[in-house]
Design a protein around this motif. Sequence first.
Motif, mmCIF file in Angstrom:
data_model
loop_
_atom_site.group_PDB
_atom_site.id
_atom_site.type_symbol
_atom_site.label_atom_id
_atom_site.label_comp_id
_atom_site.label_asym_id
_atom_site.label_seq_id
_atom_site.Cartn_x
_atom_site.Cartn_y
_atom_site.Cartn_z
ATOM 1 N N HIS A 71 6.961 8.819 -2.025
ATOM 2 C CA HIS A 71 6.141 9.940 -1.554
ATOM 3 C C HIS A 71 6.214 11.147 -2.491
ATOM 4 O O HIS A 71 5.461 12.097 -2.319
ATOM 5 N N VAL A 72 7.117 11.094 -3.460
ATOM 6 C CA VAL A 72 7.296 12.234 -4.379
ATOM 7 C C VAL A 72 7.264 11.807 -5.842
ATOM 8 O O VAL A 72 7.494 12.607 -6.738
ATOM 9 N N GLY A 73 6.909 10.541 -6.098
ATOM 10 C CA GLY A 73 7.054 9.977 -7.440
ATOM 11 C C GLY A 73 6.280 10.679 -8.536
ATOM 12 O O GLY A 73 6.745 10.763 -9.670
ATOM 13 N N ALA A 74 5.081 11.180 -8.223
ATOM 14 C CA ALA A 74 4.260 11.840 -9.237
ATOM 15 C C ALA A 74 4.410 13.363 -9.207
ATOM 16 O O ALA A 74 3.694 14.071 -9.910
ATOM 17 N N PRO A 88 0.814 -1.217 0.000
ATOM 18 C CA PRO A 88 0.000 0.000 0.000
ATOM 19 C C PRO A 88 0.845 1.265 0.000
ATOM 20 O O PRO A 88 1.793 1.401 0.776
ATOM 21 N N VAL A 89 0.508 2.169 -0.894
ATOM 22 C CA VAL A 89 1.115 3.507 -0.950
ATOM 23 C C VAL A 89 -0.020 4.511 -0.865
ATOM 24 O O VAL A 89 -0.956 4.462 -1.666
ATOM 25 N N ASN A 90 0.060 5.405 0.114
ATOM 26 C CA ASN A 90 -1.023 6.358 0.361
ATOM 27 C C ASN A 90 -0.626 7.793 0.043
ATOM 28 O O ASN A 90 0.502 8.208 0.311
ATOM 29 N N ALA A 110 2.911 12.664 -2.848
ATOM 30 C CA ALA A 110 2.606 12.510 -4.274
ATOM 31 C C ALA A 110 2.853 11.092 -4.774
ATOM 32 O O ALA A 110 2.968 10.872 -5.979
ATOM 33 N N GLY A 111 2.933 10.122 -3.852
ATOM 34 C CA GLY A 111 2.942 8.725 -4.235
ATOM 35 C C GLY A 111 4.017 8.335 -5.231
ATOM 36 O O GLY A 111 5.119 8.894 -5.250
ATOM 37 N N GLY A 163 3.194 10.569 7.349
ATOM 38 C CA GLY A 163 4.163 9.996 6.423
ATOM 39 C C GLY A 163 4.571 8.617 6.902
ATOM 40 O O GLY A 163 3.732 7.755 7.178
ATOM 41 N N ASP A 164 5.883 8.393 7.075
ATOM 42 C CA ASP A 164 6.358 7.084 7.508
ATOM 43 C C ASP A 164 6.834 7.072 8.966
ATOM 44 O O ASP A 164 7.570 6.179 9.380
#
Length: 242
Positions: free
Chosen positions: A69-72, A20-22, A37-38, A161-162
């Motif tokens: 968290h910043v991929g998009a 899961p990525v939120n 930003a997944g 976050g994490d």
Amino acid sequence: MRVTQEGDLYQLTWLPRIFPVNCYLVEEEQGLTLIDAGMSYSLQGILNQVAKLGKPLTRIILTHGHMDHVGALDALKKRVPDAKVYISERDAALLAGDRSLRADEQQTPIKGSVPGKIGTRPDVLLHDGDTIGSLTAISTPGHTPGSMSFQDQRSGALIVGDAFQTFRATAVSGKKVPWFPFPAMATWSLDQALRSAYKLIDLAPTILAVGHGDLLREPVEAMKQAAEEAGKLIGEGAHVHG
């Protein structure tokens, strides 16, 4: 993509049963704030949910600088160029691909997937206590040196976050969870993460919203237990809280 709503908070989840990525959308009176930003594949789901809510996306806040968290971010910024990007002053360096440590930091290598090709630069550098709409920024180093959490002052919901995970088990960042050890493997300092965990517990959140795992309602007891378990790993749980 799965969407879970809790008041003004929308959790957007990809691969909820596997990895899961939120991301989170926080609805304000005049617009929407995206927190994280997944992955690169998260772009269309974010845009679809923004369109469904019918308000402009005005802010993109990053809890920390890891790629999941910043991929998009770059693609999103191109589609919504007026949205301001926020990240902690410390993790702005990670966003730019710089893993170097500062002299006053624990000299443990920064772990995890740090961006190499993110072109977007933040518009606003955040510090502990800053206010962004309904959100208050909270410095919670540990997973990365500049990790931040955000509490909605209207509801008490806490987006971390994490700093914690809830997938497979509720755990402080840095404590490995069987079958999903990845946040722990990417953690810079368990000691710092535990200090931050107690700081978050003291905020008495009504909801815990994490980067990996489901929303946790009335989470304080589970957070305390997770902190105690993490404290046992380093043998100084009481010292850290003190």
